[in-house]
Design an enzyme around this catalytic site. Structure first.
Site, PDB file in Angstrom:
ATOM      1  N   ASN A 247      -6.472  -5.716  14.874  1.00 33.01           N
ATOM      2  CA  ASN A 247      -6.735  -4.418  13.971  1.00 33.01           C
ATOM      3  C   ASN A 247      -8.301  -4.369  14.326  1.00 33.01           C
ATOM      4  OD1 ASN A 247      -4.160  -4.325  12.911  1.00 33.01           O
ATOM      5  ND2 ASN A 247      -4.876  -5.266  11.105  1.00 33.01           N
TER       6      ASN A 247
ATOM      7  N   TYR B 223     -11.714  -1.876  14.205  1.00 35.78           N
ATOM      8  CA  TYR B 223     -12.294  -0.599  13.347  1.00 35.78           C
ATOM      9  C   TYR B 223     -13.758  -0.509  13.806  1.00 35.78           C
ATOM     10  CZ  TYR B 223      -8.226  -0.295  10.086  1.00 35.78           C
ATOM     11  OH  TYR B 223      -7.006  -0.232   9.727  1.00 35.78           O
TER      12      TYR B 223
ATOM     13  N   PHE C 297      -7.172   6.984   4.204  1.00 34.56           N
ATOM     14  CA  PHE C 297      -7.094   6.539   5.735  1.00 34.56           C
ATOM     15  C   PHE C 297      -6.008   7.558   6.373  1.00 34.56           C
ATOM     16  CE2 PHE C 297      -9.860   2.988   4.600  1.00 34.56           C
ATOM     17  CZ  PHE C 297     -10.219   2.633   6.105  1.00 34.56           C
TER      18      PHE C 297
ATOM     19  N   ARG D  29       4.681   0.783  12.575  1.00 31.37           N
ATOM     20  CA  ARG D  29       4.357  -0.634  12.082  1.00 31.37           C
ATOM     21  C   ARG D  29       4.471  -0.694  10.339  1.00 31.37           C
ATOM     22  NH1 ARG D  29      -0.925  -3.434  11.061  1.00 31.37           N
ATOM     23  NH2 ARG D  29      -0.371  -5.507  10.439  1.00 31.37           N
TER      24      ARG D  29
ATOM     25  N   GLN E 136       0.816  -1.185  -0.095  1.00 27.84           N
ATOM     26  CA  GLN E 136      -0.075   0.016   0.007  1.00 27.84           C
ATOM     27  C   GLN E 136       0.756   1.158  -0.009  1.00 27.84           C
ATOM     28  OE1 GLN E 136      -2.268  -1.813   3.386  1.00 27.84           O
ATOM     29  NE2 GLN E 136      -4.000  -0.578   2.491  1.00 27.84           N
TER      30      GLN E 136
ATOM     31  N   HIS F 261       1.963  -8.767   4.874  1.00 28.45           N
ATOM     32  CA  HIS F 261       0.420  -8.183   4.772  1.00 28.45           C
ATOM     33  C   HIS F 261       0.023  -8.287   3.559  1.00 28.45           C
ATOM     34  CE1 HIS F 261      -1.558  -4.379   6.797  1.00 28.45           C
ATOM     35  NE2 HIS F 261      -2.196  -4.724   5.611  1.00 28.45           N
TER      36      HIS F 261
ATOM     37  N   GLU G  53      -3.958  -1.798  14.265  1.00 25.32           N
ATOM     38  CA  GLU G  53      -4.370  -0.866  13.427  1.00 25.32           C
ATOM     39  C   GLU G  53      -5.802  -0.226  13.958  1.00 25.32           C
ATOM     40  OE1 GLU G  53      -5.111  -2.042   9.367  1.00 25.32           O
ATOM     41  OE2 GLU G  53      -3.390  -3.160   9.429  1.00 25.32           O
TER      42      GLU G  53
ATOM     43  N   GLU H  51      -5.853   1.721  -1.310  1.00 29.82           N
ATOM     44  CA  GLU H  51      -6.657   1.088  -0.184  1.00 29.82           C
ATOM     45  C   GLU H  51      -7.250  -0.360  -1.150  1.00 29.82           C
ATOM     46  OE1 GLU H  51      -7.343   0.802   3.017  1.00 29.82           O
ATOM     47  OE2 GLU H  51      -9.108  -0.406   2.781  1.00 29.82           O
ATOM     48  N   TRP H  52      -6.347  -1.320  -1.459  1.00 28.50           N
ATOM     49  CA  TRP H  52      -6.706  -2.420  -1.759  1.00 28.50           C
ATOM     50  C   TRP H  52      -7.636  -2.504  -3.015  1.00 28.50           C
ATOM     51  CZ3 TRP H  52      -2.822  -5.109  -0.690  1.00 28.50           C
ATOM     52  CH2 TRP H  52      -2.329  -5.377   0.699  1.00 28.50           C
TER      53      TRP H  52
ATOM     54  N   TRP I 115      -4.085   3.569  11.863  1.00 29.36           N
ATOM     55  CA  TRP I 115      -4.073   3.440  10.359  1.00 29.36           C
ATOM     56  C   TRP I 115      -4.531   4.735   9.694  1.00 29.36           C
ATOM     57  CZ3 TRP I 115      -1.677  -0.343   7.598  1.00 29.36           C
ATOM     58  CH2 TRP I 115      -2.046  -0.281   5.939  1.00 29.36           C
TER      59      TRP I 115
ATOM     60  N   ASN J 278      -0.440 -10.362   8.739  1.00 28.19           N
ATOM     61  CA  ASN J 278      -1.626  -9.411   9.084  1.00 28.19           C
ATOM     62  C   ASN J 278      -2.737  -9.799   8.498  1.00 28.19           C
ATOM     63  OD1 ASN J 278      -2.513  -6.578   9.307  1.00 28.19           O
ATOM     64  ND2 ASN J 278      -3.441  -7.114   7.243  1.00 28.19           N
ATOM     65  N   GLU J 279      -3.696  -9.908   9.676  1.00 28.16           N
ATOM     66  CA  GLU J 279      -5.101 -10.414   9.247  1.00 28.16           C
ATOM     67  C   GLU J 279      -5.234 -11.463   8.340  1.00 28.16           C
ATOM     68  OE1 GLU J 279      -7.374  -7.119   7.624  1.00 28.16           O
ATOM     69  OE2 GLU J 279      -7.079  -5.875   9.359  1.00 28.16           O
TER      70      GLU J 279
HETATM   71  C1  BGC Z   1      -5.926  -3.503   6.583  1.00 31.02           C
HETATM   72  C2  BGC Z   1      -5.193  -2.529   5.977  1.00 31.02           C
HETATM   73  C3  BGC Z   1      -6.310  -1.700   5.333  1.00 31.02           C
HETATM   74  C4  BGC Z   1      -7.241  -1.374   6.332  1.00 31.02           C
HETATM   75  C5  BGC Z   1      -8.395  -0.271   6.096  1.00 31.02           C
HETATM   76  C6  BGC Z   1      -7.052  -3.506   7.402  1.00 31.02           C
HETATM   77  O1  BGC Z   1      -7.929  -4.405   7.248  1.00 31.02           O
HETATM   78  O2  BGC Z   1      -4.701  -4.577   7.338  1.00 31.02           O
HETATM   79  O3  BGC Z   1      -4.233  -3.063   5.169  1.00 31.02           O
HETATM   80  O4  BGC Z   1      -6.034  -0.585   4.452  1.00 31.02           O
HETATM   81  O5  BGC Z   1      -7.888  -2.174   6.980  1.00 31.02           O
HETATM   82  O6  BGC Z   1      -9.373  -0.797   5.060  1.00 31.02           O
END
Ligand code: BGC
Length: 524
Positions: free
Chosen positions: A339, A341, A479, A108, A51, A153, A414, A470-471, A463, A198-199
């Site tokens: 992580n 959110y 972000f 990180r 990213q 990641h 995150e 963003e993927w 984050w 990661n995740e």
């Molecule tokens: C991921 C990040 C991603 C972020 C926001 C997380 O799940 O590790 O790579 O950018 O979420 O979507």
């Protein structure tokens, strides 16, 4: 007055107004937040190689799965890719200056596997890649910023996909062990915090259930792919990832940890699941949802087996651990990276009939995940349809993990707020990111409540440091605590950067600077 002078005057007025708004916002936040975290707490920002770095073919880097995937039309919403991303590969000194100005003591980031092993264990080490990470690590340490390093990641060398199908093959365990060993040997004298994955929960869901991530495998109504098995492959890939984690930890424990003195963990995506009602069925459904989403990875690593609910429902679909696997798994982890959110409501679908929807299938544990109950949302919605602002979820999540896993050390690896990259917005609108500030203030407040009540949380990484790729959403979502002009790559602090800086300053955290960089790093 000439038109251009009017424009200038209006522009200056706009700046004046926004700076007045900014200072009043900071004042209210300062007065309202009563958080206190220990001075050895790590405050940082987070990033990932794909990213951030760009430089996708520079200095001997090999192609990875995301390089290949993003170049296939239709993969990314805006047709973009991470070829250049935000050019962190070349601009890391400037980015470390930004971190220094925030006052953080942690960063990180993840290592691009294909940058140091372009063909995995089937080719040579790319010494330019090793050199890059050595420089990055040393520059951080000279500023008193601890590197918190994720081995992967989401990105793996494309070679491993092509040769044996990536995580679907048990060969991936050997490759991951080889890569991890290389990283410990090259950087472990200075890196004290290692994350294997990661995740992995999002990785296997995206890659093998919905097919939205490479290698785009799925079946039936789970997504739109040409091949795959959404009901089986996620469990196979997860099993290989869990055993790859175990292999890396085993190598770290037996060859490096004693001498290097660091710690090692894994990062999961942790969503708080609130039962829709106070019925026992919904309460058990929320538990089951945690098991099928997160404990799926944590239970085997910490307790040596998959969650009971998963075994009961999935039967032979769930792979088994051999006695050799169990021996390796005993090495577990030193900390859980979280992580966090968002939160969702969960409704039981075993005893009640559910409409088709997220979570209801057998492979997801027969639970319906919804963002609202009786028409009332769990929290304010955001441009990311999976993020709802529910700060209480942070405290609940940490308390849940504390209780389930015997208060093992935890880091929030995150947490952050995404906003739309609206092409009609002015730069001032991007910089005045009040919603991000409110989000972070609320979640950090909940985090410190959990700490006050005894949760062993040792760090928080926002984050993200910068707006980035963003993927599947490409550059349509921002972000960052710093705005990035994706054309010029100019970085500008947003209100949230100023707020975070003041928040960190209040905590008077410990920062120990490395005196000088030792140029004699491990040579290949
Ligand atoms: C991921 C990040 C991603 C972020 C926001 C997380 O799940 O590790 O790579 O950018 O979420 O979507």
């Amino acid at each position: 007055m000439e038109i251009s002078s009017i424009h200038k005057a209006l522009f200056l007025l706009q700046i004046l107004l926004s700076s007045l708004l900014v200072s009043s916002r900071l004042k209210t936040l300062k007065e309202s937040s009563d958080t206190s975290l220990p001075s050895n707490f790590l405050f940082g920002t987070a990033s990932s190689s794909y990213q951030f770095e760009g430089a996708f073919t520079s200095d001997g880097k090999g192609l990875n799965n995301w390089d290949v995937f993003t170049h296939k039309p239709g993969s990314i919403i805006d047709g973009s890719n991470g070829d250049i991303a935000i050019d962190h590969y070349h601009r890391y000194p400037e980015d470390i200056d930004l971190m220094d100005s925030l006052g953080v003591n942690g960063y990180r980031f993840s290592i691009s596997w294909a940058r140091i092993l372009p063909k995995g264990r089937f080719g040579d080490v790319n010494s330019a890649g090793i050199k890059y990470y050595n420089k990055l690590i040393d520059t951080l340490l000279l500023e008193g910023i601890q590197p918190f390093v994720t081995l992967t990641h989401f990105d793996i060398p494309q070679e491993l996909e092509d040769r044996y199908g990536g995580w679907l093959s048990s060969q991936s365990q050997e490759d991951f062990g080889y890569f991890a060993d290389m990283c410990f040997k090259s950087f472990g004298d200075r890196v004290k915090y290692w994350v294997t994955f990661n995740e992995p929960n999002m990785l296997v869901i995206g890659s093998y259930r919905t097919g939205k991530y490479p290698p785009s495998r799925c079946s039936g109504s789970f997504g739109n792919c040409t091949s795959g098995d959404s009901e089986k492959e996620p469990f196979v890939a997860a099993h290989n990832i869990i055993l790859s984690h175990a292999a890396a930890v085993d190598i770290y424990r037996t060859k490096y940890q004693k001498e290097q003195g660091g710690s090692i963990g894994i990062v999961v995506q942790a969503v708080w699941f609130e039962p829709t009602s106070n019925s026992t069925a919904d309460f058990l459904a929320a538990e089951r949802a945690q098991s099928f989403f997160m404990n799926w990875f944590l239970d085997p690593i910490i307790f040596g087996d998959y969650p009971v609910e998963m075994k009961k429902i999935l039967g032979p679909t769930l792979p088994e651990f051999s006695s050799t696997d169990l021996k390796k798994l005993k090495n577990g982890l030193d900390f859980i990276g979280i992580n966090h959110y968002t939160s969702f409501y969960i409704k039981d679908c075993v005893f009640s009939v559910c409409e088709p929807g997220p979570g209801v299938t057998m492979t997801e544990g027969f639970t319906l995940r919804t963002p609202q109950k009786d028409g009332v949302p769990i929290g304010e919605s955001t441009v990311m349809d999976w993020i709802h602002v529910y700060p209480q979820g942070m405290e609940k999540m940490l308390t849940y993990l504390k209780e389930r896993y015997n208060n093992i050390a935890m880091f929030i690896t995150e947490n952050g707020y995404g906003s739309e990259n609206n092409p009609n917005s002015t730069i001032e609108e991007f910089l005045y990111d009040v919603k991000r500030v409110d989000y972070m203030a609320g979640y950090l407040d909940a985090l410190s409540t959990a700490v006050r009540k005894g949760a062993d949380v040792r760090g928080y990484f926002a984050w993200s440091l910068l707006d980035n790729f963003e993927w599947n959403f490409g550059y349509t979502i921002r972000f960052g605590l710093h705005h990035v002009d994706f054309g010029t790559m100019k970085r500008t602090p947003k209100l949230s950067a100023t707020w975070y800086k003041q928040f960190i300053a209040k905590h008077k955290i410990v920062k120990s600077k490395m005196q000088e960089s030792n140029e004699e790093h491990f040579q290949y």
